[in-house]
Design a protein around this motif. Structure first.
Motif, PDB file in Angstrom:
ATOM      1  N   ARG A 236       1.394   5.721   4.655  1.00  0.00           N
ATOM      2  CA  ARG A 236       0.725   6.329   5.815  1.00  0.00           C
ATOM      3  C   ARG A 236      -0.362   7.308   5.373  1.00  0.00           C
TER       4      ARG A 236
ATOM      5  N   PRO B 253       0.413   3.198  10.571  1.00  0.00           N
ATOM      6  CA  PRO B 253      -0.612   2.843  11.559  1.00  0.00           C
ATOM      7  C   PRO B 253      -1.170   1.458  11.273  1.00  0.00           C
ATOM      8  N   GLY B 254      -1.802   0.891  12.275  1.00  0.00           N
ATOM      9  CA  GLY B 254      -2.457  -0.395  12.084  1.00  0.00           C
ATOM     10  C   GLY B 254      -1.577  -1.605  12.277  1.00  0.00           C
TER      11      GLY B 254
ATOM     12  N   ASP C  74      -3.683   7.950   7.492  1.00  0.00           N
ATOM     13  CA  ASP C  74      -3.519   9.141   8.326  1.00  0.00           C
ATOM     14  C   ASP C  74      -3.005  10.282   7.449  1.00  0.00           C
TER      15      ASP C  74
END
Length: 269
Positions: A79, A18-19, A83
């Motif tokens: 990750r 993510p990001g 998350d």
């Protein structure tokens, strides 16, 4: 299919992590497309180009699976910080254990952690050590599997005719003396360099005054790719050295058989 799998490999971190910014995703897509086109052209060309052992499996398949496993494992571990999930927690816990087990004096893992800035947070040092440990252990396991596979299947003898020009396009057998001697010399060089690179790369970076602190390893894709390349290159050179040693032995055995068959009255065993 090969081109598609290469594109999947390049895109894996940006998909799992993510990001990642939109600009970053576009850049990754462009690199993945370029790598896929290059792979497609190389494997469909009549004449060899840059890829070695393209018709001598399992060399490139093992290298691809090794890099894919490293990138996937490190992406899942990274990750887990943003998350959390059961799988990410599991990989993160295993990574911490592996990093701690391999972090002993003068080990490649210890050298990697020593290149970090002195004021790095403990959590960042732990993440880098875990990533380095998992990447290095995965490369060693892949290397052992590769050597065992060549031994079991008697590679490349049982793969049919081995074309040196097609599978070693950068190696010119007509220059520099005996082919077997040159193959063995290049194999020893690759083996030595593959063994030393995990130690030399952190040492050179540290002596050069750069340090990994100059690179933003807090950005997960950067950490994933740097650790993957650091572990993949030495193992790849080691595999190349093993493969060239096997090819040199195959050529030597072929010469011995041909010389025996040339003897009058020779009866094959």
């Amino acid at each position: 299919m090969r081109a598609f799998l290469v594109m999947v490999l390049v895109a894996t971190p940006s998909v799992l992590l993510p990001g990642v910014t939109e600009d970053g995703k576009q850049m990754v897509a462009l690199v993945a497309l370029f790598a896929g086109v290059l792979t497609f052209v190389e494997y469909n060309a009549t004449y060899p180009g840059l890829i070695e052992f393209r018709d001598a499996r399992p060399y490139n398949r093992t290298r691809y699976l090794m890099l894919l496993c490293i990138v996937f494992f490190l992406s899942v571990m990274a990750r887990g910080h943003a998350d959390p999930s059961t799988l990410a927690r599991l990989f993160e816990a295993l990574g911490i254990l592996i990093g701690q087990a391999l972090d002993f004096p003068y080990s490649p893992i210890r050298l990697v952690t020593l290149t970090l800035a002195e004021n790095s947070p403990p959590a960042h040092v732990l993440a880098v050590r875990s990533a380095a440990g998992v990447a290095y252990l995965t490369s060693v396991i892949a290397l052992a599997i590769f050597a065992l596979t060549l031994r079991i299947y008697d590679w490349p003898s049982k793969n049919g005719a081995f074309n040196v020009w097609t599978n070693l396009p950068t190696f010119d057998p007509t220059v520099g003396g005996d082919v077997v001697a040159r193959l063995e010399r290049d194999a020893r060089f690759n083996l030595a360099l593959g063994f030393l690179l995990p130690f030399l790369i952190p040492a050179i970076v540290k002596m050069g005054g750069m340090g990994l602190g100059a690179i933003d390893l807090r950005y997960p894709p950067t950490l994933v790719w740097l650790m993957a390349i650091w572990a993949f290159l030495p193992a790849s050179l080691f595999m190349r050295g093993i493969a060239m040693t096997r090819i040199a032995g195959m050529i030597r055995n072929k010469r011995v058989r041909n010389s025996e068959q040339a003897i009058p009255g020779y009866i094959p065993a």
